[in-house]
Design an enzyme around this catalytic site. Sequence first.
Site, short mmCIF file in Angstrom:
data_model
loop_
_atom_site.label_atom_id
_atom_site.label_comp_id
_atom_site.label_asym_id
_atom_site.label_seq_id
_atom_site.Cartn_x
_atom_site.Cartn_y
_atom_site.Cartn_z
N GLY A 73 0.81 -1.21 0.00
CA GLY A 73 0.00 0.00 0.00
C GLY A 73 0.85 1.27 0.00
CB THR A 74 3.87 2.24 1.90
OG1 THR A 74 3.24 2.02 3.17
CG2 THR A 74 4.81 3.42 1.98
CG ASN A 155 -5.42 4.01 8.43
OD1 ASN A 155 -5.76 5.01 7.81
ND2 ASN A 155 -4.35 3.99 9.20
CD GLN A 183 -7.48 -0.64 7.12
OE1 GLN A 183 -8.31 -1.45 7.51
NE2 GLN A 183 -6.20 -0.75 7.42
CB SER A 203 -1.72 -3.35 1.00
OG SER A 203 -0.70 -4.06 1.66
CB ALA A 204 -1.61 -8.99 -0.49
CG HIS A 205 -0.12 -6.55 5.02
ND1 HIS A 205 -0.27 -6.14 6.33
CD2 HIS A 205 0.30 -5.47 4.34
CE1 HIS A 205 0.04 -4.86 6.42
NE2 HIS A 205 0.39 -4.42 5.23
CB THR A 241 12.87 -9.85 -9.95
OG1 THR A 241 14.03 -9.69 -10.77
CG2 THR A 241 12.32 -11.27 -10.13
CB CYS A 329 2.60 3.63 10.57
SG CYS A 329 1.63 2.59 9.50
C1 LIG Z 1 -1.88 -0.43 5.88
C2 LIG Z 1 -2.26 0.77 5.09
C3 LIG Z 1 -1.37 1.32 4.15
C4 LIG Z 1 0.03 0.81 3.97
O1 LIG Z 1 0.05 -0.44 3.35
P1 LIG Z 1 1.38 -1.34 3.47
O2 LIG Z 1 1.11 -2.46 2.52
O3 LIG Z 1 1.45 -1.79 4.89
O4 LIG Z 1 2.52 -0.49 3.06
C5 LIG Z 1 -1.80 2.42 3.42
N1 LIG Z 1 -3.02 2.93 3.60
C6 LIG Z 1 -3.90 2.42 4.47
C7 LIG Z 1 -5.26 3.02 4.59
C8 LIG Z 1 -3.54 1.33 5.25
O5 LIG Z 1 -4.42 0.84 6.14
#
Ligand SMILES: *Cc1c(COP(=O)(O)O)cnc(C)c1O
Length: 390
Positions: A73-74, A155, A183, A203-205, A241, A329
């Site tokens: 996401g970042t 978030n 989110q 973001s997958a996690h 890669t 964060c």
């Molecule tokens: C977690 C989050 C991010 C960052 O994503 P990462 O994959 O951890 O770098 C960005 N924006 C929001 C709203 C998030 O909750």
Amino acid sequence: MNRTEIYLDHAATTPVDPRVLEAMLPFFTERFGNPSSIYAAGREARAALDQARARIARLLNCQAREIVFTSGGTESDNLAVKGVAFWHLVNGRGRHIVTTAFEHHAVLHSAEYLERFGFHVTYVAPDADGIVQPEAIEAALRPDTILVSVMYANNEIGTIQPIREIAHLCRERGITVHTDAVQAAGTLPLDVEELGVDLLSISAHKFYGPKGVGLLYVRSGTPILWQQHGGAQESNRRAGTENVPGIVGMARALELAYEELDERNAHVQALRDRLIDGILQRIPDSRLNGHRHQRLPNNVNVTFAGVDGETLLLNLDLHGIAASSGSACTTGSTEPSHVLLAIGATPEQARSSVRLTLGKDNTAREIERTLDVLEETVARLRKLAGARSR
Ligand SMILES: *Cc1c(COP(=O)(O)O)cnc(C)c1O
């Protein structure tokens, strides 16, 4: 160290679903090829990558070539905000960006960085319920506005933003619009045609996929200067890669999330409502932050007047309960949450707040246990604080 028994921090990260892990495993071992290699093992990895891209494109209702895989996401947020700004630095005249005061730091700090290059940024305030009103965005637009970036769901307080309306305002005026949907992904509809956005980060996690992988949807024709240089990966848009196991895992996780969407949302929403009602009924001087209904089905953010949030979290941890004081964060910093300040909390109120975010595997029993621990701990901490101040 004690163990986490009740995990209530799904906005920070989620465990990898065993079905996602299973899909990823072959790409760490027998199918390890580099997708840029021309021999069979490389072609096999390339095929897996192409397939993952096509499957994700179907879920987003976009073209496969409009997806750029990233490290999360970042990176997606940085690429969207800086990429559009730098395109205009080179090709355009506009220097004005509109975003909101309660974005994730990946967007906020990128915008602040751009101010050093001569960009002007308007940070629109959400209302007291944590909703960014389209009229407030409209009022901030200028003839030289090049980009509007508003998150889909916050978030920290989980509030859901009127992205369709905001995107419509922007597109009518030819302004590029980005949404941080990190989110929202796995919970809210992600159809980019419906939403009308030009750029969207996920973001997958955050939806039971692996860490370190995400994507930026880039509508074809969007003015953007690519930010990472090197090899020709991602059609010359993002060198390096590809994270093949991660990308395969992200595709599987996203598919599972949307296959099971109604079920998962109904489950966590029932738990969320039980938790909110229980807190507000049983704990005096507690307050829910963010709109009661226009919020993610898994988000609870509460202020317990007179209680230090960090101390409460440490006490919850001693009971095996994992929660957070807003964004992962910013944990460890003593700064009060910029999100809570943006919706009108005092620094003191912001420091007395905790976020509990639920997941698909939480149970009603865990929520009852959490309520018992919260009630007892808040009362005890208040008594201690009272004794100290006397
Ligand atoms: C977690 C989050 C991010 C960052 O994503 P990462 O994959 O951890 O770098 C960005 N924006 C929001 C709203 C998030 O909750």
